[in-house]
Design a protein around this motif. Structure first.
Motif, PDB file in Angstrom:
ATOM      1  N   ILE A 200       0.841  -1.206   0.000  1.00 30.63           N
ATOM      2  CA  ILE A 200       0.000   0.000   0.000  1.00 30.63           C
ATOM      3  C   ILE A 200       0.874   1.252   0.000  1.00 30.63           C
ATOM      4  O   ILE A 200       0.607   2.216  -0.720  1.00 30.63           O
ATOM      5  CB  ILE A 200      -0.942   0.000   1.233  1.00 30.63           C
ATOM      6  N   LEU A 201       1.929   1.251   0.813  1.00 32.84           N
ATOM      7  CA  LEU A 201       2.831   2.405   0.856  1.00 32.84           C
ATOM      8  C   LEU A 201       3.488   2.619  -0.502  1.00 32.84           C
ATOM      9  O   LEU A 201       3.680   3.750  -0.958  1.00 32.84           O
ATOM     10  CB  LEU A 201       3.890   2.218   1.946  1.00 32.84           C
ATOM     11  N   GLU A 202       3.835   1.522  -1.171  1.00 30.63           N
ATOM     12  CA  GLU A 202       4.430   1.601  -2.504  1.00 30.63           C
ATOM     13  C   GLU A 202       3.418   2.152  -3.513  1.00 30.63           C
ATOM     14  O   GLU A 202       3.750   2.983  -4.363  1.00 30.63           O
ATOM     15  CB  GLU A 202       4.907   0.208  -2.932  1.00 30.63           C
ATOM     16  N   LEU A 203       2.168   1.705  -3.404  1.00 38.58           N
ATOM     17  CA  LEU A 203       1.112   2.167  -4.304  1.00 38.58           C
ATOM     18  C   LEU A 203       0.886   3.670  -4.137  1.00 38.58           C
ATOM     19  O   LEU A 203       0.776   4.412  -5.127  1.00 38.58           O
ATOM     20  CB  LEU A 203      -0.180   1.397  -3.993  1.00 38.58           C
ATOM     21  N   ILE A 204       0.822   4.131  -2.882  1.00 34.67           N
ATOM     22  CA  ILE A 204       0.643   5.562  -2.609  1.00 34.67           C
ATOM     23  C   ILE A 204       1.826   6.350  -3.168  1.00 34.67           C
ATOM     24  O   ILE A 204       1.665   7.405  -3.794  1.00 34.67           O
ATOM     25  CB  ILE A 204       0.462   5.800  -1.090  1.00 34.67           C
ATOM     26  N   SER A 205       3.045   5.828  -2.973  1.00 29.40           N
ATOM     27  CA  SER A 205       4.254   6.485  -3.465  1.00 29.40           C
ATOM     28  C   SER A 205       4.240   6.607  -4.990  1.00 29.40           C
ATOM     29  O   SER A 205       4.602   7.647  -5.554  1.00 29.40           O
ATOM     30  CB  SER A 205       5.486   5.694  -3.004  1.00 29.40           C
ATOM     31  N   GLU A 206       3.797   5.550  -5.677  1.00 25.08           N
ATOM     32  CA  GLU A 206       3.741   5.587  -7.140  1.00 25.08           C
ATOM     33  C   GLU A 206       2.752   6.634  -7.634  1.00 25.08           C
ATOM     34  O   GLU A 206       3.007   7.354  -8.593  1.00 25.08           O
ATOM     35  CB  GLU A 206       3.372   4.210  -7.700  1.00 25.08           C
TER      36      GLU A 206
END
Length: 604
Positions: A200-206
């Motif tokens: 989820i953190l990676e998705l938000i970052s992208e």
């Protein structure tokens, strides 16, 4: 993240925000004169414990507080526009369109009578003008991104059939659907596994890099803050007490409250090669505390022996609603537990941890296997024998509020098991209730209060007191500290360790929080798709993991230090495996290899 490169004005600018609630005819401020801003592509973490005003700040920005019972003063600008001056129809366009919000409790945010896929698609049709077919295709893509297994089938399921972690993923998909200018995430990963949290953190970052989305991230998890935040705002009882860039705040916190928050964070690997549990340090007013010494190992004879435990749930379909398959929730699980020992069961949502715990207590009916508790075969026990055995086996559930009757005082809730089993009644039971409340750090007079009058941490202590009422030798603790603030979590874990030392309790500790597991456990069993893939002494599992899945779990644990921010591995896009099998499916033979004394790993 591009927080340091913001040249234009902020996406969100909050100035002198004061939010008050009407109490007994008077206005009582709960957020007081708070100011901060968030730039394009920047992540600002709002941190503090329960009651600090974090969520009220977010609800004020979204204008989701009850009008005649709340009062918002100050200025809130979104991309230069004054939100407080908008009428309600214009504000509805802002919500879900320009601002996306992930709420802390997904079940209360989802409509229980509408299919989850429909609810996400509705947002896309309302705010992005998509056709029904286009919205459904985009919903499926979002479900895959947030790692909902068997996504195509689950589009047509209702919220109650999703686990807590799965519901939160659906809420995150909904909030990100419109690619908002600002994402407000209120404790979005508290109930999620570390691997899903990392995803989820990676998705938000992208999304930040893609569309320059600003993120207001509300959390009490300082590991997550270190991982994602550019700046941090620390709140205490409605006031902003400190604001600093993340790296500076972690390196040199200035306010004592910030020091306390950072001091209460469990750090994975902090216990080295220690083989026994260790209490969290007791912090002084400056957030400093000495690491407690190792306790001597007090494990005794084996009291629980589980062999080849299998639990399945029927999947029905077709016109006649007949069984068409099975959910293989627990498959050939074997484990043992000694008096005074803690075995931690770890793994992602849906791996079968909770089902294993409930099956051992026979709250669910296993399909096969043996459960021997204190020399008695529970699978062969009569209802009366099982009732007697359950006096010595208790469970602490994940949601303390949901497991307490809101209409009963906590004293009545704690006394009820004693009365049902004929152990104590009348004044004798009331005396014991007072003793149990004192044992868990509360006061005897608290017995007359109702559950809603306590904080989450206090309610969890009440549930622990209730579980001790029948003097058990085994307690199954199912995610019993996962939703608590770091300092409260430390207090509850210390309490459990003290009780284990005093009463010789055995714990089956079910959790996805590996940093807490390191503190409390003697041994760890790692579950994947209903099977134990690795089991062994805590220090060996954490320092020398052998199975790829165990390594993945440990690598995903956030490190509470911005200076050692790990390289992200990119979004995982492959489909998660489903535990649903056809009726004629048989489990393949499994082989376990020795990786040291007491350390077994499934051949992979």
């Amino acid at each position: 993240m591009t927080g340091s490169n913001t040249k234009s004005g902020p996406i969100l600018d909050v100035q002198n925000l004061t939010t008050s609630f009407r109490v007994d005819g008077a206005w009582v401020p709960v957020v007081k004169d708070v100011s901060f801003s968030i730039g394009k592509g920047e992540t600002v973490a709002i941190v503090g414990e329960s009651g600090s005003g974090k969520s009220v700040t977010a609800l004020s920005i979204m204008r989701l507080l009850q009008e005649n019972q709340s009062q918002i003063e100050g200025r809130i600008r979104l991309d230069g526009e004054d939100i407080l001056a908008l009428d309600e129809p214009a504000m509805r366009d802002v919500r879900g369109g320009d601002i996306g919000m992930i709420f802390q409790e997904p079940m209360t945010s989802l409509n229980p009578v509408l299919k989850i896929g429909y609810q996400v698609a509705e947002v896309l049709r309302r705010h992005r003008g998509m056709s029904a077919s286009h919205a459904e295709a985009e919903t499926l893509r979002l479900f895959d991104l947030v790692r909902i297994p068997d996504a195509k089938r689950r589009l047509n399921e209702y919220p109650h059939s999703f686990s807590g972690g799965m519901r939160q993923r659906a809420m995150i998909a909904m909030a990100l659907a419109c690619r908002p200018k600002l994402l407000i995430a209120d404790e979005p990963t508290t109930a999620l596994d570390v691997t899903i949290q990392a995803q989820i953190l990676e998705l938000i970052s992208e999304l930040q890099q893609d569309i320059g989305m600003a993120v207001m991230f509300i959390t009490h998890d300082m590991g997550v803050v270190a991982e994602i935040a550019d700046r941090v705002v620390v709140m205490l009882r409605g006031d902003k007490v400190e604001e600093a860039p993340a790296a500076g705040l972690f390196a040199a916190p200035r306010h004592n409250y910030t020091k306390m928050l950072l001091g209460a964070v469990p750090k994975l690997g902090g216990l080295g090669e220690s083989t026994t549990p260790r209490r969290f340090p007791k912090l002084d007013e400056n957030g400093v505390g000495e690491e407690p010494a190792n306790e001597p190992d007090r494990r005794a004879e084996t009291i629980l022996e589980v062999k080849n435990l299998t639990t399945r749930f029927a999947v029905r379909g077709g016109v006649l609603n007949r069984p068409v398959g099975s959910v293989h929730a627990v498959e050939n699980v074997s484990l043992s537990l000694a008096a005074g020992e803690t075995l931690a069961l770890v793994g992602e949502s849906g791996c079968g941890k909770s089902t294993t715990g409930r099956s051992i207590l026979r709250l669910l009916q296993p399909a096969a296997g043996s459960i021997v508790f204190e020399g008695q075969d529970l699978m062969a026990a009569s209802p009366a024998e099982l009732r007697a055995a359950r006096r010595r086996m208790q469970m602490i559930f994940q949601d303390p509020y949901g497991s307490l009757n809101p209409r009963k005082t906590v004293g009545a809730a704690i006394a009820e098991p004693m009365r049902v089993h004929g152990l104590k009644s009348g004044p004798e039971a009331n005396v014991r209730v007072g003793e149990l409340l004192e044992l868990v750090g509360l006061k005897p007079e608290h017995a007359l209060r109702f559950p809603h009058e306590f904080s989450g941490g206090q309610r969890q202590r009440i549930c622990i007191a209730r579980s001790l009422a029948l003097e058990p030798s085994l307690i199954v603790a199912d995610e019993s500290v996962s939703a608590l603030d770091a300092s409260v979590k430390a207090q509850v874990v210390n309490l459990m360790l003290d009780l284990q030392k005093e009463l010789g309790l055995a714990y089956l500790f079910i959790s996805h929080d590996i940093a807490v597991v390191e503190r409390i456990s003697h041994r760890i069993a790692v579950m994947l798709l209903g099977e134990i893939v690795e089991i062994g002494p805590r220090d060996k599992i954490l320092s020398n993991p052998q199975h790829p899945y165990t390594k993945k779990l440990i690598e995903a644990v956030p490190i509470p230090d911005p200076a050692v921010k790990r390289e992200r591995g990119g979004l995982i896009t492959e489909e998660l495996k489903s535990p649903i099998r056809t009726l004629d499916w048989t489990a393949p033979p499994r082989r376990y290899l020795s990786a040291g004394e007491g350390h077994l790993v499934m051949a992979h």
